[in-house]
Write a protein that holds these residues in place. Structure first.
Motif, PDB file in Angstrom:
ATOM      1  N   ASN A  48      54.236  47.158  42.170  1.00 25.26           N
ATOM      2  CA  ASN A  48      52.836  46.844  42.482  1.00 25.26           C
ATOM      3  C   ASN A  48      52.686  46.052  43.772  1.00 25.26           C
ATOM      4  OD1 ASN A  48      51.893  48.061  40.106  1.00 25.26           O
ATOM      5  ND2 ASN A  48      52.354  46.238  38.924  1.00 25.26           N
ATOM      6  N   GLY A  49      53.735  46.008  44.578  1.00 23.00           N
ATOM      7  CA  GLY A  49      53.697  45.249  45.826  1.00 23.00           C
ATOM      8  C   GLY A  49      54.484  43.953  45.686  1.00 23.00           C
ATOM      9  N   PRO A  50      54.468  43.107  46.734  1.00 20.62           N
ATOM     10  CA  PRO A  50      55.219  41.844  46.689  1.00 20.62           C
ATOM     11  C   PRO A  50      54.627  40.862  45.676  1.00 20.62           C
ATOM     12  CG  PRO A  50      54.468  42.349  48.925  1.00 20.62           C
ATOM     13  CD  PRO A  50      53.829  43.337  48.012  1.00 20.62           C
ATOM     14  N   TYR A  51      55.500  40.195  44.933  1.00 17.71           N
ATOM     15  CA  TYR A  51      55.085  39.175  43.965  1.00 17.71           C
ATOM     16  C   TYR A  51      55.807  37.874  44.250  1.00 17.71           C
ATOM     17  CZ  TYR A  51      52.152  41.629  40.616  1.00 17.71           C
ATOM     18  OH  TYR A  51      51.114  42.269  40.004  1.00 17.71           O
ATOM     19  N   VAL A  52      55.103  36.765  44.077  1.00 17.86           N
ATOM     20  CA  VAL A  52      55.688  35.434  44.235  1.00 17.86           C
ATOM     21  C   VAL A  52      56.377  35.041  42.938  1.00 17.86           C
ATOM     22  CG1 VAL A  52      55.171  32.982  44.574  1.00 17.86           C
ATOM     23  CG2 VAL A  52      53.999  34.713  45.951  1.00 17.86           C
ATOM     24  N   VAL A  53      57.606  34.556  43.066  1.00 15.07           N
ATOM     25  CA  VAL A  53      58.365  34.052  41.924  1.00 15.07           C
ATOM     26  C   VAL A  53      58.513  32.551  42.131  1.00 15.07           C
ATOM     27  CG1 VAL A  53      60.534  34.202  40.643  1.00 15.07           C
ATOM     28  CG2 VAL A  53      59.609  36.243  41.763  1.00 15.07           C
ATOM     29  N   SER A  54      57.935  31.773  41.239  1.00 17.24           N
ATOM     30  CA  SER A  54      58.006  30.306  41.324  1.00 17.24           C
ATOM     31  C   SER A  54      59.282  29.807  40.666  1.00 17.24           C
ATOM     32  CB  SER A  54      56.797  29.689  40.620  1.00 17.24           C
ATOM     33  OG  SER A  54      55.607  30.148  41.210  1.00 17.24           O
ATOM     34  N   ALA A  55      59.671  28.582  40.990  1.00 11.30           N
ATOM     35  CA  ALA A  55      60.860  27.984  40.374  1.00 11.30           C
ATOM     36  C   ALA A  55      60.725  28.023  38.862  1.00 11.30           C
ATOM     37  CB  ALA A  55      61.044  26.552  40.858  1.00 11.30           C
ATOM     38  N   ASN A  56      61.806  28.370  38.190  1.00 13.58           N
ATOM     39  CA  ASN A  56      61.940  28.514  36.738  1.00 13.58           C
ATOM     40  C   ASN A  56      61.428  29.847  36.187  1.00 13.58           C
ATOM     41  OD1 ASN A  56      63.214  25.988  36.393  1.00 13.58           O
ATOM     42  ND2 ASN A  56      61.219  25.006  36.551  1.00 13.58           N
ATOM     43  N   ASP A  57      60.764  30.654  37.012  1.00 18.15           N
ATOM     44  CA  ASP A  57      60.385  31.997  36.570  1.00 18.15           C
ATOM     45  C   ASP A  57      61.639  32.862  36.482  1.00 18.15           C
ATOM     46  OD1 ASP A  57      57.736  31.241  36.667  1.00 18.15           O
ATOM     47  OD2 ASP A  57      57.204  32.554  38.349  1.00 18.15           O
ATOM     48  N   TYR A  58      61.553  33.896  35.684  1.00 13.19           N
ATOM     49  CA  TYR A  58      62.631  34.875  35.584  1.00 13.19           C
ATOM     50  C   TYR A  58      62.295  36.085  36.440  1.00 13.19           C
ATOM     51  CZ  TYR A  58      64.833  32.409  31.735  1.00 13.19           C
ATOM     52  OH  TYR A  58      65.473  31.469  30.977  1.00 13.19           O
TER      53      TYR A  58
END
Length: 123
Positions: A48-58
């Protein structure tokens, strides 16, 4: 309305800790999009395009090889760790002395010898 249960599928995943950038890059390969060090975020290409992954996300690798982020609470409610299975081993027996040799890969007849005789794969 009908109800559905999610099929039991084993997935690969890694948790972005904010400190394991190299591991996450290796895991996502060409789908790694960028890193925002000040915010401890990485960006991953998804279907679905670029996604932001925050700290502690999998970061999850889906069954079709796609990547997507998942919040820790959702991940914990949806997934559980899988115990890796023991690698298959092959046993070969000497017909003279009954000596057993274990191998991680199958051997061709004549590759393993004992008493100058080929060893026989044990059933």
């Amino acid at each position: 309305m009908a109800k559905y249960r999610k099929k039991p599928v084993v997935i690969d995943a890694i948790q972005w800790t904010g400190k394991n950038l190299d591991e996450c890059k290796l895991f996502t390969g060409d789908n790694f999009y960028g890193h925002v060090p000040d915010l401890r975020e990485i960006i991953v290409k998804t279907s679905n395009g670029p996604y932001v992954v925050s700290a502690n996300d999998y970061i999850i690798k889906g069954i079709q090889g796609e990547f997507y982020p998942c919040k820790p609470d959702i991940f914990a409610a949806t997934y559980e760790a899988v115990t890796p299975s023991k690698p298959e081993e092959y046993a070969y027996k000497c017909s003279v002395c009954s000596r057993i040799i274990m191998s991680k890969k199958p051997q061709m007849v004549g590759e393993l010898y004992c008493h100058r005789k080929p060893m026989i794969q044990k059933a």
